[in-house]
Design a protein around this motif. Structure first.
Motif, mmCIF file in Angstrom:
data_model
loop_
_atom_site.group_PDB
_atom_site.id
_atom_site.type_symbol
_atom_site.label_atom_id
_atom_site.label_comp_id
_atom_site.label_asym_id
_atom_site.label_seq_id
_atom_site.Cartn_x
_atom_site.Cartn_y
_atom_site.Cartn_z
ATOM 1 N N GLN A 5 0.867 -0.989 -0.160
ATOM 2 C CA GLN A 5 -0.023 -0.095 0.453
ATOM 3 C C GLN A 5 0.871 1.596 0.118
ATOM 4 O OE1 GLN A 5 -0.518 -2.822 2.188
ATOM 5 N NE2 GLN A 5 -2.448 -3.327 1.456
ATOM 6 N N ARG A 6 1.621 0.977 0.372
ATOM 7 C CA ARG A 6 3.350 2.758 0.814
ATOM 8 C C ARG A 6 4.000 2.543 -0.672
ATOM 9 N NH1 ARG A 6 1.688 6.374 3.515
ATOM 10 N NH2 ARG A 6 4.244 6.410 3.379
ATOM 11 N N ARG A 7 4.032 1.532 -1.174
ATOM 12 C CA ARG A 7 4.565 1.899 -2.773
ATOM 13 C C ARG A 7 4.083 1.941 -3.570
ATOM 14 N NH1 ARG A 7 8.698 -2.739 -3.680
ATOM 15 N NH2 ARG A 7 7.721 -2.442 -5.629
ATOM 16 N N TRP A 8 2.864 2.528 -3.579
ATOM 17 C CA TRP A 8 2.284 3.636 -4.442
ATOM 18 C C TRP A 8 1.341 4.491 -3.655
ATOM 19 C CZ3 TRP A 8 3.911 3.405 -8.825
ATOM 20 C CH2 TRP A 8 4.288 1.187 -9.268
ATOM 21 N N PHE A 9 0.945 5.847 -4.988
ATOM 22 C CA PHE A 9 0.273 6.799 -3.704
ATOM 23 C C PHE A 9 -0.753 7.010 -4.515
ATOM 24 C CE2 PHE A 9 4.723 8.826 -4.788
ATOM 25 C CZ PHE A 9 4.960 9.582 -3.745
ATOM 26 N N ARG A 130 9.934 5.323 -0.991
ATOM 27 C CA ARG A 130 8.759 4.888 -1.081
ATOM 28 C C ARG A 130 8.578 3.217 -1.292
ATOM 29 N NH1 ARG A 130 2.770 5.692 -0.476
ATOM 30 N NH2 ARG A 130 2.743 7.950 0.432
ATOM 31 N N ARG A 131 9.806 2.502 -2.374
ATOM 32 C CA ARG A 131 10.099 1.847 -2.091
ATOM 33 C C ARG A 131 11.214 1.192 -0.954
ATOM 34 N NH1 ARG A 131 6.871 2.940 -5.356
ATOM 35 N NH2 ARG A 131 6.169 1.705 -7.321
ATOM 36 N N ALA A 216 15.787 -4.327 -6.859
ATOM 37 C CA ALA A 216 14.959 -4.999 -7.915
ATOM 38 C C ALA A 216 14.974 -4.184 -9.170
ATOM 39 C CB ALA A 216 13.576 -5.501 -7.781
ATOM 40 N N TRP A 217 15.347 -4.635 -10.662
ATOM 41 C CA TRP A 217 14.289 -3.405 -11.444
ATOM 42 C C TRP A 217 13.004 -3.055 -11.013
ATOM 43 C CZ3 TRP A 217 9.622 -4.308 -14.255
ATOM 44 C CH2 TRP A 217 9.529 -5.476 -14.160
ATOM 45 N N ARG A 218 12.001 -3.985 -10.482
ATOM 46 C CA ARG A 218 10.470 -3.231 -10.479
ATOM 47 C C ARG A 218 10.653 -1.845 -9.484
ATOM 48 N NH1 ARG A 218 10.423 -8.065 -8.312
ATOM 49 N NH2 ARG A 218 10.509 -9.017 -5.347
ATOM 50 N N ASP A 219 11.474 -1.917 -8.271
ATOM 51 C CA ASP A 219 11.876 -1.304 -7.701
ATOM 52 C C ASP A 219 11.962 0.131 -8.254
ATOM 53 O OD1 ASP A 219 10.159 -2.784 -5.345
ATOM 54 O OD2 ASP A 219 12.703 -3.034 -5.106
ATOM 55 N N LEU A 220 12.728 0.384 -8.845
ATOM 56 C CA LEU A 220 13.640 1.207 -9.850
ATOM 57 C C LEU A 220 12.397 1.647 -11.251
ATOM 58 C CD1 LEU A 220 17.117 0.130 -10.086
ATOM 59 C CD2 LEU A 220 17.143 1.701 -8.224
#
Length: 556
Positions: A5-9, A130-131, A216-220
């Motif tokens: 939930q905190r990874r995205w706005f 956030r990530r 990880a690439w998804r975090d970048l």
């Protein structure tokens, strides 16, 4: 690792589309593939509407953040009051002084891409944090370089000897204002650009390598997309015009940058809506966006109305008032935005911002607000009226364009009459109406409109039309006065010199006719009308000049 939930706005779709600029990336691809098809489907004439619907709210969001709450007003008092007063003074000075107005436009056009770049940089870091992506000071500096170096590429292009100041929505071209370029020499500009590109490549590669070691690439991915957006907005356009790429070609640059501005507006509304109304449901967020629209509409519309010609100003909207207004409104936005997002801590913040404790300790902070509710309602009503009128002005622009295309003089005149009462009277449009009225034999309408055009902004072209009207009424002295006024404004106006010479010739003032016609011939030696007039002058000289009194020669 942060929770999902905190990874995205707001969520992956809206965050990637609006926050990271993916929606702009799609528009960029559409421009590259569709070219003229996109420009036909969504023309540049949409810019005023897009500015109203998206640009005004993006500015209104800053106004609400600073001015809506008493605590914020006190905290940002240096910016909300004192710097605002300085900008208001500069605005008035810019309307009455073309030099000051040009300086404001230059500052706005130079600062605007910096503001865009700073916002992209901040969003890129937000997604990393956030990530839970860790980065040291060196990595942060490399990331910063990925955003600041494209700005300096734009700066060199803006202030080069052959540069263009078209790196913001709208343009100073066609106004009485000009861009005060630093005139960086071509050689120095090329060297600087090359060095910036090398440094940019180093920052991109260095930041990517250091970040990829522990994430990880998804975090970048979100930060990578924002970085690509920054490149599409500012780095690639500095090369694209030379390469002839359709979105970046010089003649389409204004259109391409319209969509850059849209991308910035959406990104700003995305992040400010999150911080102002993240806990609200959809209806609450819409109410917030509605308030930003009303606040922004009022500040965009009311100053231009108040300082229109005939009220407190003298500069027509389409000849500089609109651009000075846009410049000061945006400069105010840049200042307030910097105070909100950049002065959160540190010694500078402590010096410039008042602490919440100071605000609460003040007796004024304890005052109740209900007695000022009427003022709040009046402000929101003013914003609503400003939005409705601004929307009507956009519709009028379309009606005026169709009226010109259809040669509908009556409809064009009625549109311009409405615009006059809203501070948008145009010397150019009045002159168009005057010429068309004269072409259909309506001398009274032509005279009325050309007089209004000259009152708004005297031009040689306006006086030439006035001379034609006077000639049609057999008013030779009136025609000569108008031609004299045209030559006072533009001594090298070939048409005015030719007409003046012919009138001197008809009245027998051969020396004056010779002076005017020979000057016209030097300026336009291949003009057959001037050649014919000189032949008439030669024939008249051979038969002897006609005597004339000094009063006949005077233009009066």
């Amino acid at each position: 690792m942060n929770s999902p939930q905190r990874r995205w706005f707001f969520g992956p779709v809206s965050d990637l589309a609006f926050g990271c600029g993916l929606i702009y990336g799609l528009l960029f691809v559409w421009q590259a593939l569709a070219g003229s098809g996109l420009r036909t489907a969504l023309p540049y004439s949409l810019l005023p509407l897009l500015t109203l619907l998206l640009g005004a709210p993006h500015y209104g969001a800053t106004l609400l953040r600073v001015y809506q709450q008493r605590e914020s007003r006190r905290k940002y008092a240096v910016f909300a009051v004192w710097i605002t007063i300085l900008l208001v003074v500069a605005y008035v000075a810019g309307i009455y002084s073309l030099a000051v107005g040009s300086a404001l436009v230059t500052l706005y056009l130079t600062w605007s891409p910096w503001h865009y770049s700073g916002q992209n940089y901040g969003v890129a870091l937000l997604f990393l944090r956030r990530r839970g992506v860790a980065f040291d000071r060196t990595t942060k500096r490399l990331i910063y370089g990925c955003f600041v170096l494209p700005y300096f590429m734009v700066f060199v292009a803006l202030h080069g000897q052959t540069g263009s100041a078209q790196y913001a929505p709208g343009s100073y071209e066609g106004t009485l204002l000009h861009f005060m370029s630093l005139e960086i020499p071509l050689g120095a500009g090329g060297l600087l650009s090359g060095m910036l590109w090398i440094a940019y490549g180093i920052c991109l590669v260095g930041a990517a390598r250091r970040l990829s070691r522990g994430a990880a690439w998804r975090d970048l991915l979100p930060t990578a997309i924002v970085t690509l957006t920054q490149s599409l907005w500012f780095a690639l356009p500095t090369l694209g015009s030379a390469w002839g790429l359709d979105p970046f070609r010089h003649e389409y640059r204004a259109y391409a940058l319209m969509w850059v501005a849209v991308g910035h507006f959406l990104q700003y509304l995305w992040i400010t809506t999150y911080y102002a109304a993240a806990s609200e449901r959809a209806a609450g967020r819409l109410r917030y966006l509605g308030r930003t629209l009303l606040a922004g509409s009022a500040v965009w519309f009311l100053p231009a109305l108040l300082f229109a010609p005939g009220l407190l100003g003298r500069l027509p909207y389409d000849m500089g008032l609109g651009l000075v207004t846009a410049s000061v409104v945006n400069l105010h936005h840049f200042v307030l935005d910097g105070a909100i997002w950049k002065l959160r801590d540190g010694r500078i913040a402590r010096a410039l911002l008042r602490s919440p404790d100071d605000a609460e300790a003040s007796p004024a902070a304890a005052a109740t607000a209900p007695r000022f509710a009427w003022a709040s309602r009046a402000l929101w009503a003013t914003g609503a009226l400003s939005f409705i009128v601004s929307l009507g002005l956009f519709v009028d622009d379309g009606l005026a364009g169709r009226a010109r295309a259809d040669d509908d003089l009556q409809r064009l005149s009625s549109v311009q009459a409405r615009r006059r009462w809203l501070g948008r009277d145009s010397a150019r449009t009045r002159l168009i109406v005057a010429r068309e009225a004269l072409a259909v034999g309506d001398a009274d309408a032509a005279a009325e409109n050309v007089e209004r055009s000259l009152a708004l902004h005297p031009t040689a072209e306006g006086y030439l039309v006035q001379a034609r009207i006077a000639r049609g009424r057999d008013d030779d002295r009136g025609a000569m006065r108008a031609l004299h006024a045209a030559l006072q404004l533009d001594p090298d106006n070939v048409e005015a010199l030719l007409r003046s010479g012919l009138r001197w010739l008809r009245t027998g003032h051969l020396p004056e006719a010779q002076d005017s016609l020979q000057r016209a011939h030097r300026l336009d030696p291949d003009n057959p009308a001037i050649e014919a007039a000189l032949q008439k002058l030669q024939a008249a000289s051979a038969s002897g000049p006609r005597a004339s009194s000094a009063s006949d020669r005077a233009p009066h």
